[in-house]
Design an enzyme around this catalytic site. Structure first.
Site, PDB file in Angstrom:
ATOM      1  CB  SER A   1      -0.929   0.001   1.217  1.00 52.96           C
ATOM      2  OG  SER A   1      -0.183  -0.162   2.401  1.00 52.96           O
ATOM      3  CG  ASP A   6      -0.663 -10.632   5.692  1.00 51.99           C
ATOM      4  OD1 ASP A   6      -0.259 -11.758   5.324  1.00 51.99           O
ATOM      5  OD2 ASP A   6      -0.205  -9.575   5.244  1.00 51.99           O
TER       6      ASP A   6
END
Length: 954
Positions: free
Chosen positions: A700, A826
């Site tokens: 990101s 994650d």
């Protein structure tokens, strides 16, 4: 006459012989069945199989069907607790045509013993424990019309000989572990009526990946291999008899061929969970279609107008694509339509007004689109609607009045829109309603006096509901969540509200509530979160709050509470506590005298502490007179300081203006949202966001190390940006991380200090972790060359064990102490950060999700996570629960004990599979451990941790 008599006697003799032979044959078949039962160790569901002198008695057993001559024709052994292989003896039933042994626990390879069942036409061995390949000579069962092997562990290729089964009408081979290719001719089997290949990870023969190593690793995780595989061949249009086609979760790419919608007999089409792209074919000639499921692909364009011609269509499932445009009005008039799922697309415009008028809708889900206007008035016209999900659109106007008379409703989720006016009165009390989410609209009116007793969730925050809180909430005995914050509610908290034994979250903040907090709250024994902030509540904090054993979040800030903080509250280990901005007095409980609660008691002038590190007045401070003198001197100093600052202000403004011209990042539209008390502002952070301070990057954006100019503090800043508007995926990641980290407090979870945002750029500001991430310490190649020395010096076993325990505590807090529980999705060594004391802190919550109901798995639309750390069942089912984090944590434990990377082993498999094979093959565990740490004093602990890690992988 004598000859005639002789012929009669001969005929009678032959008849008696035939009858005797038939009885003998039937008795033999009965014995065969009893022997079969014995070989299967007498499973209890076959208790009715008992010997009988009546030869044909077995024909009356529930699982047995016989021909007219008394021979066995069919065995229906579905779900009979059979745990042993199929024996050869079953083919002694010489006239057997139908065998169903599905949903048992039968082990072994494909049952080739059935090759002797020469009349077999129907074979169902689904949902068992069969392994290995389907044999290449499976065509030795030439009479098969139905072959059903779904839900096993068959692997390798699907044999090409399967296309030689010319009588085959049904082929169901999904939910296996095939890792080869489809036979070239499988899409040319023109006799097939049912073809189900769902949940396989095979390649179509038209395209093969070049990186076979990566392919094996992906398969070892059970993941869908996006963008690596083949297209649906045009030849599928030649399967003229096809009625049922299921290619879901099958690695398909390319476009949907036009020919698939020209199959005149097709009734069920499942292409969901692939990577199909392009548009939906415009011409639809398959007018018998009852189910269309194209969900979870990458489709674009609009819904074809021809869909309105599908008068038999009951299920239209197009969710999770990139479809746009308006819904054809003719779709709303399909008379058989019951299930409409269009959520998470880019649809716009108004919904067809006839939805529900001509068909008995049961499920209508159009959430997360760009729809405008109102909801169709007749959604529940036929009284069958179970679920309505329309959240995350731009709907306006009043809610349909028909919802007030819809007694079938189970869920209504229409939050995050612009609905206005009153809620239909009958909706609140709909007898079967479980979940009602109306939050973030402009709804008005008073709350009703009666609520449905089945309601578990009422979420109406951020509206304009007014009037007093009704005592009728006590009728909702099943209520677990009540969120009504930020409305115009007034009056007092009714005592009836305390009579909700299953309530675990109550939020009434941001209203105009007055009076005192009820003291009779012992029935709130399930309450984990209570928010009464930003009201006008007065009186004392009830001591009874301390008796709520599961309470972990308490916000009573910005009220008019007085008196002392009950000492008993100090026995609760709050994850969030805010009593600020009240009139509380006395000493705070000693348990709260630490940094975790430094902002929990602000603006209570009468509160004090005995701990100098807490930002409150000391309880034994000097007398008031001396304090006044000191305050006078302080006021003089402040006056001089302010005057000096005023003289310097012009210079500061000049410097700021100059900086704005030179650096576009200093934008006057920046918004800072703090989550802790800060010693800096955005102007201290933004100048440090340059390339020299970059310490990492992710999916990101970049991560910066920024020294704060006004202090010795250092922070880590994560950037999420795009050249224009923030991408939808990144926006979701940003909001997820802010939502989660902004409200939790734990030693082993990284502290999110604030977020800084404008239209195109967003920053998350964290506490800085001096020792960075765990993977940099475990794997030499990730460490800077100037740092790498002897790994035992870098990270010895006691340090590794300390890190493992810290990460486990962070996970345990997320899973068991948060309400609702948080699933990270994650967990990996690069998301475990290490501070200067080598304490572990879990970070990067961009993929985290909260489970709305504890213990209940949610289904995610896409698989997210990292190769090597992802649980195989998550890749297959998308089901989200705590187990997927536990699996990933197990991989980290394997990294800590072996020193290996999650996708770097000698056997071309992922680390988790390598470790499990090592255990299964009974190899010495010591051989698997990191050779640099095999000291005698470490071995016992390391072996225990390795075994623990290996068991989490199964």
């Amino acid at each position: 006459m004598k000859m005639k008599m002789t012929m009669i006697l001969l005929s009678s003799s032959m008849l008696l012989s035939l009858v005797s032979s038939s009885a003998e044959s039937q008795a033999q078949e009965q014995q065969t069945l009893l022997k079969l039962k014995e070989l299967w160790h007498d499973p209890s569901p076959l208790a009715s199989w008992t010997a009988s002198p009546i030869a044909s008695s077995h024909c009356g057993w529930p699982e047995v069907t016989c021909h007219d001559d008394g021979s066995v024709s069919e065995l229906h052994l579905y779900y009979k607790d059979i745990r042993y292989p199929i024996p050869q003896i079953v083919c002694d039933l010489s006239n057997l045509t139908f065998l169903d042994v599905g949903n048992n626990s039968i082990p072994g390879g494909f049952p080739t013993v059935l090759y002797s069942c020469t009349k077999l036409t129907y074979l169902d061995i689904s949902q068992n424990y069969f392994v290995g390949p389907i044999p290449g000579d499976v065509d030795r069962l030439p009479g098969l019309s139905h072959l059903i092997v779904t839900g096993n562990n068959f692997s390798s290729d699907i044999p090409g000989s399967i296309v030689n089964l010319k009588n085959l009408r049904e082929l169901s081979i999904g939910q296996n572990q095939f890792n080869g290719t489809y036979p070239e001719g499988i899409f040319g089997m023109s006799s097939l009526e049912v073809l189900s290949l769902a949940y396989n990870y095979l390649l179509l023969p038209s395209r093969m990946p070049s990186n076979l190593t990566m392919l094996k690793r992906v398969r070892s995780l059970g993941l869908t291999m996006m963008n690596l595989l083949g297209d649906i061949p045009d030849s599928i249009g030649d399967m003229f008899a096809l009625e049922y086609l299921d290619l879901g979760i099958n690695n398909l790419t390319g476009q949907i061929p036009d020919s698939i919608f020209k199959l005149k007999n097709l009734t069920h089409l499942y292409l969901w969970g692939n990577s199909l792209s392009g548009t939906i074919p415009r011409v639809v000639e398959s007018l018998n279609l009852a189910v269309i499921d194209l969900s979870m692909n990458n489709l674009i364009g609009t819904i074809p107008e021809d869909f309105g011609k599908l008068q038999r269509l009951s299920n239209l499932v197009l969710m999770y694509n990139n479809l746009s445009g308006q819904i054809p009005e003719s779709v709303g008039r399909i008379p058989s339509l019951t299930d409409v799922r269009l959520f998470y697309n880019q649809f716009s415009g108004m919904l067809p007004p006839d939805f529900g008028r001509y068909s008995a809708l049961t499920r209508f889900e159009v959430a997360m689109n760009n729809f405008t206007g109102g909801l169709p008035e007749n959604l529940c016209f036929n009284g069958k609607l179970l679920g309505l999900a329309a959240f995350g659109n731009n709907f306006t106007g009043s809610l349909p009045r028909s919802l007030g008379n819809c007694s079938s409703l189970l869920q209504v989720m229409i939050n995050d829109n612009n609905f206005s006016g009153n809620v239909p009165e009958g909706l609140w009390s709909s007898p079967n309603l479980l979940i009602l989410k109306l939050n973030d609209n402009i709804l008005t009116g008073d709350l009703p006096d009666v609520f449905s007793p089945s309601l578990t969730h009422i979420i109406i925050s951020n509206n304009r509901f007014s009037g007093s809180i009704p005592g009728g909430f006590s009728s909702a005995k099943s209520l677990q969540v009540l969120q009504a914050s930020h409305n115009l509610l007034n009056g007092t908290i009714p005592v009836e509200l305390t009579d909700l034994p299953q309530l675990n979250s109550l939020s009434l903040g941001g209203n105009q509530i007055s009076g005192e907090i009820p003291t009779n709250i012992l029935s709130w024994n399930s309450l984990g979160a209570l928010n009464l902030s930003h009201n006008q509540i007065s009186g004392l904090i009830p001591e009874a709050l301390a008796s709520l054993s599961v309470l972990t979040e308490l916000d009573l800030s910005e009220n008019k509470l007085s008196g002392i903080i009950p000492p008993q509250l100090g026995q609760i280990k709050f994850t969030f506590l805010n009593l600020s901005d009240n009139f509380l007095t006395g000493s705070i409980p000693s348990y709260f005298e630490n940094g975790a609660y430094e902002n929990s008691f602000l603006n209570n002038p009468g509160l004090c502490t005995s701990d100098r590190s807490v930002k409150l007045r000391l309880c034994n401070a000097e007398p008031t007179s001396w304090r006044r003198i000191r305050l006078s001197y302080l006021a003089l100093i402040i006056t001089v300081t302010v005057a000096s600052l005023a003289l310097a202000s012009l210079l500061v403004l000049y410097m700021i203006c100059t900086f704005r011209k030179k650096n576009s990042v200093f934008n006057p539209t920046w918004k800072l949202t703090p989550f802790h008390k800060l010693s800096f502002t955005e102007s201290d952070i933004l100048p440090g966001l340059h390339e020299h301070n970059v310490i990492g990057s992710g999916g990101s954006g970049k991560v910066y190390r920024v020294p704060v100019s006004q202090s010795s503090e250092v922070v880590a800043v994560k950037k999420i940006c795009n050249s224009r508007k923030l991408e939808h995926r990144l926006e979701k990641e940003f909001l997820a991380e802010v939502e989660i980290l902004g409200r939790i407090r734990h030693k082993n979870i990284v502290k999110l200090m604030c977020c800084i945002s404008c239209e195109n750029v967003k920053y998350l500001v964290y506490e800085y972790m001096a020792n960075r991430s765990l993977d940099r310490w475990l794997h030499k190649k990730r460490m800077p060359s100037s740092v790498v020395t002897d790994r035992r010096v870098l990270l010895d076993w006691p340090q590794r064990l300390h890190i493992a325990i810290g990460a486990a505590r962070g996970l345990s807090y997320m899973h068991h102490d948060c309400c609702p529980p948080i699933i990270h999705r994650d967990i990996k060594s690069s998301n475990v950060l290490i501070d200067s004391d080598f304490d572990a802190k879990i970070a990067d919550f961009g993929l985290a999700r909260m489970l709305l109901v504890h213990g209940e798995a949610a289904t995610m639309s896409t698989v997210a996570g990292s190769f090597g750390y992802m649980a195989p069942e998550y890749g297959r089912t998308h089901r989200v629960n705590e187990k997927i984090d536990v699996y990933s944590f197990g991989v980290i434990l394997l990294e800590l004990t072996t020193g290996k990377e999650p996708n770097d082993t000698d056997d071309d498999v992922c680390l988790a599979e390598w470790a499990w094979q090592h255990v299964q093959e009974d190899k010495p565990i010591v051989d698997a451990l990191d050779p640099d740490l095999r000291e005698e004093s470490n071995l016992r602990e390391m072996v225990s941790v390795f075994k623990l890690a290996a068991t989490t992988q199964q």
